[in-house]
Enzyme design. Sequence first.
Site, mmCIF file in Angstrom:
data_model
loop_
_atom_site.group_PDB
_atom_site.id
_atom_site.type_symbol
_atom_site.label_atom_id
_atom_site.label_comp_id
_atom_site.label_asym_id
_atom_site.label_seq_id
_atom_site.Cartn_x
_atom_site.Cartn_y
_atom_site.Cartn_z
ATOM 1 N N ASP A 164 0.836 -1.200 0.000
ATOM 2 C CA ASP A 164 0.000 0.000 0.000
ATOM 3 C C ASP A 164 0.867 1.244 0.000
ATOM 4 O OD1 ASP A 164 -2.405 1.766 0.695
ATOM 5 O OD2 ASP A 164 -3.284 -0.236 0.816
ATOM 6 N N HIS A 200 -3.873 5.682 4.017
ATOM 7 C CA HIS A 200 -4.617 4.568 3.441
ATOM 8 C C HIS A 200 -4.099 3.209 3.901
ATOM 9 C CE1 HIS A 200 -5.787 1.770 0.119
ATOM 10 N NE2 HIS A 200 -6.888 2.494 0.099
ATOM 11 N N ASN A 290 -13.772 1.483 -7.299
ATOM 12 C CA ASN A 290 -14.859 2.349 -6.836
ATOM 13 C C ASN A 290 -15.490 3.169 -7.952
ATOM 14 O OD1 ASN A 290 -14.267 1.433 -4.290
ATOM 15 N ND2 ASN A 290 -13.174 3.265 -3.644
ATOM 16 N N SER A 354 -11.400 -0.679 -1.023
ATOM 17 C CA SER A 354 -10.126 -0.726 -0.285
ATOM 18 C C SER A 354 -10.315 -1.298 1.109
ATOM 19 C CB SER A 354 -9.529 0.681 -0.154
ATOM 20 O OG SER A 354 -8.743 1.010 -1.262
#
Length: 641
Positions: A164, A200, A290, A354
């Site tokens: 990530d 994130h 998304n 996510s």
Amino acid sequence: MLFLLVFFSVLWINELKSQTVIPHGLDGALYVKFKDSFPLNVPVDKKNGNIDIESLKIFDNLKTEYGIKRVYKSFYFSRDYKLLQTVRVEFDKKEKAVALIHTLNQSPLIEYAEPVPYLQTCLTPNDMGSNSVSNGTWHLYKINAQQAWDISTGSTSVKVAIVDNAIQTTHVDLAANMLAGYDVADNDNNPNPPTTDYDHGTHVAGIASGVSNNGIGMAFIGYSVKIIPVKSTNDVNSITHGYEGVTWAANNGADVINMSWGGEGSSTTAQNVINSAYSLGCNLIAAAGNSGDDGNPVFYPAAYANCIAVANTTSTDAKAPSSQYGTWVDIAAPGTNIYSSIPTNSYAIFSGTSMASPLVAGLCGLMLSVNPNLTQTQLRTCLLNSADNIDAQNPSYVGQIGSGRINAYQTLVCVSATVNALDAGISSIVSPVGTTCSATITPVVKLKNFGSTTLTSASIKYRIDNGTLQTQSWTGSLASSAEVNVTLPNMTASQGAHTFKAYTTSPNSGSDQNAANDTMTSSFTYYATGQALPFTEDFESGSFSTKGWTIVNPDNSITWTIATTAGSTPGTKSAKMDFFNYSTTGQRDGMQTPPLNFTGYSSVTLSFQHAYRRYDQTATDSLLVYVSTDCGATFPYQVLA
């Protein structure tokens, strides 16, 4: 005597797409794959993969024109030959990307040049909320996490990699579950966020396996499963080195890899990365994206073969409006209003695929905690088949959000059924395989403990063809899922082709609870003398054995056959490999000649006819020719490709 081996294998080529210069591509960066027949034997900096550009003459006339500033093996930590033959080229004149790709693809040394995919994280931020079923902790209730923890609270030997933007390894609710990680974008050992804007990855890591039952924050699905943090970007707005991160994780012990990012562009290099990680035993989990309410494009890496694609559902089991969907999606999981960790030592609610993806990754960690010997196929089967059907809540998306919404408890019930206390087997035969030029055979088999109880003894039975069955007793201490090579007493083989068979019985003097993995066989041929030249083969006999060929088929799947073709000279028979329907991605099968006797010759010539039929426009194959000088023990010389 010289020995010749031919391998024929598949390489998938996907349509190029790409960010601003090329749609869905990272500006100023290309992946360039050199042909396997041109080994990249150039000095490489072991700390960062850098290559002295002067050592690659192909770039001599391109440096100034395209502003090439760096060429490096960004997968230098891989053990996969395809990835080690792939370099990352970074250049300043990004507006010339298409021209550079075209120029590189004209080189006879290069297999392909393509954009580095532009990858973005898959979250939609939300505000903090109070601790209630509806604002962030509801997802654990929805998937029956508490009941699942009655079966397992996670093994500390199972590792979930979070690839990530960055992970705060010292977070009070994560630190105890953290292992050493890496920053593949900056090539250092610090995966922590440089600023709190890089939040994130910390949020994703918490969802997968923050520390539970510690009186801090909240519980997390993975509970005690360990996290490998892999920082994979130097840009807060995108994931610049996602596939390098996957490769590093796969080569550094990850059992599960979570990818809460992606993009619309497909990539040959990216699929090679996924295939390589999968071949190392990794279970790859990816967010479905998304943009479900904004065009709903196919999303990568989620849509690649060997990935598990995860859609996002709400507290009512409805597909979140933003979640992408399609027949390429495998499963759904809660991902809306999820409460988890962020830097620095804080918490927040985020939404998106996510968040759904690491919930599945953490559950996969629990699955492997229950059964460390769970195969990738078994894991996928239990995960998908135990999901709750949510078609009624999603009548417009039936068949497009996977097999249902995960149910952690039912998943672990499924996995529990695969566990056996006493289960020993032969996982592979090290020797004899292929060929030998000695009549004396020293069998070596790999004994594996597939059970949950430590293996201390087993009987190994073995024979050549239908000869006398031999028995060897093994004693030792083999932990669950561990393997050991066992050398058996010498045997004698007659000249010709043979089958060697070995199997186990009586683990710990008891009854083996799963006979399916007990037995392995191998084929080998003993040659007392070499084949005199000339050696020719037109396959008109219809049999490989006529001229002494050995077929090498590592996983006993589809392999070489002799087919009737449209040729006229010397005949209508050809050796054929149908790789399009092959079950194992990236596997090579081989046809191997008998030893060829070069005595009396100062030089020899090898020639062959090779016809190639492409199945479709998305797949290609490669044919490699290797030579051995030690009776097939090793094949160090690639002479044709």
